[in-house]
Design a protein around this motif. Structure first.
Motif, PDB file in Angstrom:
ATOM      1  N   TYR A  33      20.573  -1.387  -0.620  1.00 56.78           N
ATOM      2  CA  TYR A  33      19.547  -2.406  -0.388  1.00 56.78           C
ATOM      3  C   TYR A  33      18.941  -2.824  -1.725  1.00 56.78           C
ATOM      4  CZ  TYR A  33      19.901  -1.445   4.571  1.00 56.78           C
ATOM      5  OH  TYR A  33      20.384  -1.319   5.860  1.00 56.78           O
ATOM      6  N   PRO A  34      18.882  -4.135  -2.009  1.00 59.57           N
ATOM      7  CA  PRO A  34      18.343  -4.590  -3.295  1.00 59.57           C
ATOM      8  C   PRO A  34      16.825  -4.592  -3.358  1.00 59.57           C
ATOM      9  CG  PRO A  34      19.017  -6.486  -2.001  1.00 59.57           C
ATOM     10  CD  PRO A  34      19.423  -5.259  -1.219  1.00 59.57           C
ATOM     11  N   ALA A  35      16.174  -4.446  -2.218  1.00 55.80           N
ATOM     12  CA  ALA A  35      14.707  -4.410  -2.168  1.00 55.80           C
ATOM     13  C   ALA A  35      14.289  -3.406  -1.107  1.00 55.80           C
ATOM     14  CB  ALA A  35      14.132  -5.784  -1.846  1.00 55.80           C
ATOM     15  N   VAL A  36      13.228  -2.677  -1.395  1.00 59.00           N
ATOM     16  CA  VAL A  36      12.695  -1.665  -0.477  1.00 59.00           C
ATOM     17  C   VAL A  36      11.191  -1.876  -0.372  1.00 59.00           C
ATOM     18  CG1 VAL A  36      12.317   0.809  -0.109  1.00 59.00           C
ATOM     19  CG2 VAL A  36      14.501   0.006  -1.051  1.00 59.00           C
ATOM     20  N   GLY A  37      10.679  -1.843   0.841  1.00 61.93           N
ATOM     21  CA  GLY A  37       9.241  -1.934   1.058  1.00 61.93           C
ATOM     22  C   GLY A  37       8.663  -0.566   1.381  1.00 61.93           C
ATOM     23  N   THR A  38       7.353  -0.503   1.439  1.00 60.50           N
ATOM     24  CA  THR A  38       6.698   0.707   1.935  1.00 60.50           C
ATOM     25  C   THR A  38       6.131   0.419   3.321  1.00 60.50           C
ATOM     26  OG1 THR A  38       4.527   0.187   0.972  1.00 60.50           O
ATOM     27  CG2 THR A  38       6.085   1.415  -0.403  1.00 60.50           C
ATOM     28  N   THR A  39       5.828   1.469   4.050  1.00 59.10           N
ATOM     29  CA  THR A  39       5.224   1.330   5.375  1.00 59.10           C
ATOM     30  C   THR A  39       3.889   2.052   5.388  1.00 59.10           C
ATOM     31  OG1 THR A  39       5.341   2.148   7.672  1.00 59.10           O
ATOM     32  CG2 THR A  39       6.825   3.181   6.095  1.00 59.10           C
ATOM     33  N   SER A  40       2.829   1.339   5.660  1.00 63.73           N
ATOM     34  CA  SER A  40       1.507   1.972   5.661  1.00 63.73           C
ATOM     35  C   SER A  40       1.421   3.046   6.741  1.00 63.73           C
ATOM     36  CB  SER A  40       0.397   0.929   5.847  1.00 63.73           C
ATOM     37  OG  SER A  40       0.467   0.312   7.111  1.00 63.73           O
ATOM     38  N   PHE A  41       2.063   2.800   7.891  1.00 59.81           N
ATOM     39  CA  PHE A  41       2.026   3.803   8.952  1.00 59.81           C
ATOM     40  C   PHE A  41       2.719   5.080   8.506  1.00 59.81           C
ATOM     41  CE2 PHE A  41       3.827   6.102  12.500  1.00 59.81           C
ATOM     42  CZ  PHE A  41       2.729   6.247  13.340  1.00 59.81           C
ATOM     43  N   GLY A  42       3.916   4.947   7.937  1.00 62.64           N
ATOM     44  CA  GLY A  42       4.661   6.114   7.513  1.00 62.64           C
ATOM     45  C   GLY A  42       3.938   6.908   6.441  1.00 62.64           C
ATOM     46  N   ILE A  43       3.319   6.220   5.496  1.00 65.37           N
ATOM     47  CA  ILE A  43       2.578   6.902   4.435  1.00 65.37           C
ATOM     48  C   ILE A  43       1.380   7.640   5.029  1.00 65.37           C
ATOM     49  CG2 ILE A  43       1.159   6.551   2.376  1.00 65.37           C
ATOM     50  CD1 ILE A  43       3.033   4.201   1.686  1.00 65.37           C
ATOM     51  N   ALA A  44       0.634   6.957   5.893  1.00 64.52           N
ATOM     52  CA  ALA A  44      -0.547   7.586   6.501  1.00 64.52           C
ATOM     53  C   ALA A  44      -0.152   8.762   7.376  1.00 64.52           C
ATOM     54  CB  ALA A  44      -1.323   6.554   7.306  1.00 64.52           C
ATOM     55  N   ALA A  45       0.865   8.554   8.217  1.00 65.77           N
ATOM     56  CA  ALA A  45       1.270   9.618   9.132  1.00 65.77           C
ATOM     57  C   ALA A  45       1.775  10.841   8.380  1.00 65.77           C
ATOM     58  CB  ALA A  45       2.353   9.105  10.080  1.00 65.77           C
ATOM     59  N   SER A  46       2.445  10.626   7.247  1.00 64.80           N
ATOM     60  CA  SER A  46       2.933  11.746   6.447  1.00 64.80           C
ATOM     61  C   SER A  46       1.786  12.593   5.907  1.00 64.80           C
ATOM     62  CB  SER A  46       3.787  11.232   5.286  1.00 64.80           C
ATOM     63  OG  SER A  46       4.949  10.586   5.763  1.00 64.80           O
TER      64      SER A  46
END
Length: 261
Positions: A33-46
């Motif tokens: 993948y040439p671009a990757v985003g972050t996920t606020s839910f995944g970061i918070a849940a972690s």
């Protein structure tokens, strides 16, 4: 490599996977993948926290600093900018820009409710004045939170955000194909949707969508997969195959050494 902005103007649908830590981002990068985003839910849940509430600012910035060492474009889910003050939002985005972040998502909802379009547009304008090269993906949350969930209302908000300098419009929760077609036809910017439960990425492309985000789906699926592995072991079944420890360790070692993909 194409710029992040150019990825929105290609002749094929752009799927953006959303990572929640360095390991998941490394895996997406290794998958091509040439671009990757972050996920606020995944970061918070972690971190054991619910999504939203502006709790993820420090963790999001820390992850962005790690991910910008990858040879892929990084775009950061920044909730509502973590402030009501446009100048403070612009300061935060400027910090991300200094790290090498190519794009940010900013959402027009705070504490679970839509904010006035003019107030959100002021944030976008402040960000673009401070960081003109940042790709600002303005999230319009009418459908996602079920407030004034009508195409004409979303279009009015989207146009206000475009006038303020937004580079793309994100409409999570849009589901009806005719609604989607109306949104993409009425918005003069690349339109971003979440992965759709019944429409493929290519079908969304045909409806005019130019960016499809996985959102928190990979994180949630990974949690389910972890439970399924444990259950299989408990029940005497053979668990699904997984990437080897050695391969994942090698990715992380390369990342630390500055040689990650």
């Amino acid at each position: 490599m194409a710029t992040f902005r150019e990825l929105h103007r290609g002749n094929a649908p752009r799927l953006l996977p959303n990572a929640w830590d360095a390991g998941s981002a490394l895996a997406f990068a290794a998958a091509g993948y040439p671009a990757v985003g972050t996920t606020s839910f995944g970061i918070a849940a972690s971190a054991g926290l619910p999504d939203g509430g502006r709790t993820g600012k420090a963790a999001t910035a820390a992850l962005a600093a790690q991910l910008c060492r990858l040879a892929v474009h990084i775009t950061v889910d920044s909730e509502d900018g973590y402030s009501d003050d446009p100048a403070e939002v612009a300061d935060f985005v400027a910090e991300l820009a200094a790290l090498g972040v190519a794009g940010v998502n900013l959402e027009d909802i705070t504490d679970g409710h839509l904010v006035a379009p003019a107030a959100f547009a002021a944030k976008i304008a402040a960000v673009k004045r401070r960081s003109p090269d940042m790709f600002v993906n303005a999230r319009v949350d009418n459908f996602w939170f079920g407030e004034q969930a009508a195409v004409d209302v979303v279009l009015r908000r989207a146009r206000a955000y475009a006038d303020a300098g937004a580079d793309g419009i994100f409409v999570p929760g849009g589901a009806d194909p005719e609604d989607i077609r109306g949104l993409t036809a009425g918005i003069g910017l690349p339109v971003n949707l979440l992965a759709h439960p019944s429409l493929s990425v290519s079908e969304l492309w045909e409806l005019g969508v130019r960016r499809v985000s996985s959102g928190s789906l990979p994180y949630r699926a990974s949690v389910d997969a972890a439970v399924n592995v444990a259950n299989a072991l408990r029940d005497g079944k053979q668990p699904l195959a997984a990437t080897s420890y050695r391969e994942m360790q090698a990715r992380l070692e390369a990342h630390v050494a500055g040689n990650a993909p």
